[in-house]
Enzyme design. Structure first.
Site, short mmCIF file in Angstrom:
data_model
loop_
_atom_site.label_atom_id
_atom_site.label_comp_id
_atom_site.label_asym_id
_atom_site.label_seq_id
_atom_site.Cartn_x
_atom_site.Cartn_y
_atom_site.Cartn_z
N ASN A 150 25.85 44.18 38.60
CA ASN A 150 25.92 42.99 37.81
C ASN A 150 26.01 41.91 38.79
OD1 ASN A 150 28.45 43.90 38.49
ND2 ASN A 150 29.64 42.60 37.50
N GLY A 226 32.28 50.16 39.37
CA GLY A 226 31.33 50.74 38.45
C GLY A 226 32.22 51.04 37.28
N THR A 230 32.21 56.81 35.21
CA THR A 230 31.71 57.23 36.23
C THR A 230 33.02 57.47 37.45
OG1 THR A 230 29.95 55.76 36.15
CG2 THR A 230 29.97 56.74 38.18
N GLU A 248 37.12 50.70 41.45
CA GLU A 248 37.28 49.25 40.87
C GLU A 248 36.21 49.42 39.50
OE1 GLU A 248 38.97 46.94 41.63
OE2 GLU A 248 39.58 47.77 43.73
N CYS A 282 32.89 41.85 35.34
CA CYS A 282 33.81 42.83 34.93
C CYS A 282 35.23 41.96 34.64
CB CYS A 282 34.18 43.72 36.09
SG CYS A 282 34.62 42.88 37.60
N GLU A 461 40.90 46.05 46.42
CA GLU A 461 40.40 45.33 47.43
C GLU A 461 40.80 44.23 47.96
OE1 GLU A 461 36.19 45.70 45.35
OE2 GLU A 461 35.89 47.38 46.71
P1 NAD Z 1 27.71 52.74 36.87
O1 NAD Z 1 29.28 53.32 36.83
O2 NAD Z 1 26.88 53.40 35.90
O3 NAD Z 1 27.34 52.70 38.24
C1 NAD Z 1 27.73 52.12 39.34
C2 NAD Z 1 27.37 52.76 40.73
O4 NAD Z 1 27.48 54.06 40.83
C3 NAD Z 1 25.71 52.72 40.90
O5 NAD Z 1 25.44 52.86 42.06
C4 NAD Z 1 25.28 54.33 40.33
O6 NAD Z 1 24.29 54.78 40.88
C5 NAD Z 1 26.42 55.16 41.03
N1 NAD Z 1 26.85 56.25 40.24
C6 NAD Z 1 26.69 56.66 38.85
N2 NAD Z 1 26.90 57.86 38.68
C7 NAD Z 1 27.42 58.33 40.03
C8 NAD Z 1 27.85 59.60 40.33
N3 NAD Z 1 28.07 60.57 39.47
N4 NAD Z 1 28.53 59.83 41.52
C9 NAD Z 1 28.15 58.79 42.52
N5 NAD Z 1 27.92 57.50 42.23
C10 NAD Z 1 27.31 57.19 41.01
O7 NAD Z 1 28.07 51.22 36.49
P2 NAD Z 1 27.10 50.06 36.30
O8 NAD Z 1 26.49 49.97 34.98
O9 NAD Z 1 26.23 49.92 37.46
O10 NAD Z 1 28.09 48.89 36.23
C11 NAD Z 1 28.77 48.18 35.30
C12 NAD Z 1 30.32 48.39 35.15
O11 NAD Z 1 30.83 48.33 36.44
C13 NAD Z 1 30.85 48.00 34.24
O12 NAD Z 1 32.19 49.02 33.67
C14 NAD Z 1 31.75 46.81 35.01
O13 NAD Z 1 32.97 46.52 34.49
C15 NAD Z 1 32.15 47.67 36.12
N6 NAD Z 1 32.53 46.70 37.34
C16 NAD Z 1 33.87 46.48 37.81
C17 NAD Z 1 34.20 45.63 38.92
C18 NAD Z 1 35.41 45.71 39.20
O14 NAD Z 1 35.73 45.10 40.30
N7 NAD Z 1 36.37 46.29 38.79
C19 NAD Z 1 33.05 44.82 39.22
C20 NAD Z 1 31.83 44.96 38.78
C21 NAD Z 1 31.52 45.80 37.81
#
Ligand code: NAD
Length: 480
Positions: A150, A226, A230, A248, A282, A461
């Site tokens: 995002n 993410g 996950t 996060e 997020c 962080e």
């Molecule tokens: P995601 O969890 O699908 O993926 C995030 C990252 O993790 C990607 O690089 C992905 O390839 C990797 N990943 C996926 N499965 C994995 C595994 N089994 N092992 C290791 N790495 C793996 O999330 P997304 O769809 O890319 O992002 C959206 C989410 O992120 C939303 O839920 C959002 O709220 C969250 N987010 C949180 C913050 C925060 O600071 N709290 C900031 C931005 C986004």
């Protein structure tokens, strides 16, 4: 067609499998590039190369490491327009947003941690027994940084900068959905002659390259941003290996508006908190609670302004709302909207996809959508949609809205609008979220702890928190 490569040991490399994944431009729906479908072999090479570089990188003086960080910041800044265009094409966000927020923030991340590193100090405790304790904080080694789609470069560098600052080497895996600017970032690292192996990028799927990185026995720490699901999976791998983890995760943030708010500021900022980056932040304020005496008036004006937001080509400077990031995500958001319709909720604005013409005719665009009538326990008010969709909810009492606000499994950020100082303090203390913004939103001081409670994650962080995370503390006790 552009091809993105892994960046390992200071060189751009093909994945061992020689397989590539398609990358889409969400505004056009077209494949415009390909990226390595890396696996554990590539991760192995990257970790090895980090290990080889670690001793000399961690032995450099703080000033020298800080200078590398500053050079990276300058390198990104020199190509700011190019980075912003790449981010917009890759993610669907308005080019104006990438130029004003995403890329400048990535630059600030490096400048900030270059400075922070030089002011960082560790604790010392003297004892009556003629003894002194001091804490050594040594770098961890080769650490993993995994980021989402995002805010691609913004969040990627938010991890990498403090990790490098403290003398770690990094193996980073950007989102497979938006890898473009991480590739440009690697080019900058090569250009400024960051020593080979200090930063390594491995591209590919999370379940493949990402998981291999998390599982690698020589990677002692994982900094992950993410989704909550996950994050839980990563924790289940990392915990029995006793790795340090910073997670996060998702959010479902309340935005609480009292009748005594500063009207224009609350309205305009709530609109931004709802729909910036197509609601894919997020920290978005997606559950809007409005005190009953101003509910109808606020609703009317909020809906009117949301309808004026221009959904269009991200490259058009008049566009407020670009495309959502992928076809899968587009379908997910639309399915939430359809569910609301099936449940008979009122759609006050939006509620459907936008079909553009010309270059963007096949892109994934959704109208800013405002829904009324969802109960606080409904899925619309409990699950993270992560799109341009918000709910409006009236409330009568402070205790009541506090209960609504704290009722989800998430606890990332809250927003509060009131001119009553006592209420601002009282509620800030009781809101169960890692961040509370009073009369503002997304006002970020990089020194502050950043992160969430409950299912929004673990660890923080930012500032000293990040510098501490990327070190191992060791207490030395000397009696004299
Ligand atoms: P995601 O969890 O699908 O993926 C995030 C990252 O993790 C990607 O690089 C992905 O390839 C990797 N990943 C996926 N499965 C994995 C595994 N089994 N092992 C290791 N790495 C793996 O999330 P997304 O769809 O890319 O992002 C959206 C989410 O992120 C939303 O839920 C959002 O709220 C969250 N987010 C949180 C913050 C925060 O600071 N709290 C900031 C931005 C986004």
């Amino acid at each position: 067609m552009q091809t993105i490569h892994n960046y390992i040991g200071g060189k751009f490399q093909e994945p061992k499998t020689k397989n590539y994944l398609p990358i889409y431009n969400p505004a056009t729906g077209e494949i415009y590039a390909q990226l390595p479908d890396s696996d554990s072999e590539d991760v192995e090479l990257a970790v090895q190369s980090g290990q080889e570089a670690f001793l000399s990188w961690s032995s450099l003086s703080k000033e020298v490491r800080a200078n590398y960080l500053l050079k990276i910041a300058d390198g990104i800044e020199r190509r700011l327009d190019y980075f912003a265009e790449a981010e917009s094409n890759d993610n669907g966000k308005p080019l104006s947003l990438a130029k004003a927020v995403d890329i400048p923030r990535a630059i600030s991340n490096f400048r900030f941690f270059a400075g922070a590193l030089q002011h960082f100090s560790s604790e010392s405790h003297s004892m009556e027994e003629n003894a002194i304790n001091y804490t050594l904080r040594d770098p961890l080694g080769v650490v993993a940084c995994i980021s989402p789609w995002n805010l691609p470069l913004y969040l990627f560098t938010w991890k990498i900068a403090p990790a490098l600052a403290m003398g770690n080497c990094v193996v980073a895996k950007p989102s497979e959905v938006t890898p473009a600017t991480s590739h440009l970032f690697a080019e900058v690292c090569q250009e400024i002659k960051l020593p080979a192996g200090v930063l390594n990028l491995v591209h590919g799927y999370g379940h493949n390259a990402g998981e291999a990185l998390v599982k690698h026995p020589l990677v002692p720490a994982v900094s992950f941003t993410g989704g909550t699901k996950t994050g839980a999976h990563i924790a289940s791998i990392a915990a029995p290996m006793f790795k340090k983890i910073s997670l996060e995760l998702g959010g479902k943030n309340p935005n609480i508006i009292f009748a005594d708010c500063s009207w224009e500021l609350a309205l305009e900022t709530s609109l931004r908190a709802a729909f910036s980056n197509q609601g894919q932040i997020c920290l978005s304020g997606s559950r809007i609670f409005i005190e009953r005496p101003i509910y109808e008036k606020f609703k009317e004006e909020f809906v009117r302004r949301a309808k004026l937001l221009k959904v269009g080509d991200p490259l058009d400077s008049q566009t407020n709302q670009g495309a959502v990031v992928s076809f899968d995500h587009y379908q997910k958001i639309l399915s939430f909207i359809n569910r609301a319709k099936e449940e008979g909720l009122t759609i006050l604005a939006g509620g459907k996809a936008v079909e553009l013409t010309g270059r963007c005719a096949r892109g994934w665009f959704i109208e800013p959508t405002i829904i009324e009538g969802a109960g606080s326990e409904s899925s619309l008010n409990q699950e993270e949609v992560f799109g341009p969709l918000v709910t409006l909810n009236p409330f009568d009492k402070e205790e009541e809205v506090l209960e609504y606000a704290n009722s989800t499994p998430y606890g990332l950020a809250s927003c509060l609008w009131t001119e009553n100082l006592s209420r601002a303090h009282r509620m800030s203390k009781q809101l169960k979220s890692g961040i509370v913004w009073v009369n503002c939103w997304m006002l970020r001081d990089l020194r502050t702890p950043f992160g969430g409670m409950k299912n929004s994650g673990t660890g923080r962080e930012g500032g000293w928190e990040a510098l501490r995370f990327f070190t191992e503390p060791k207490n030395v006790c000397i009696q004299y």
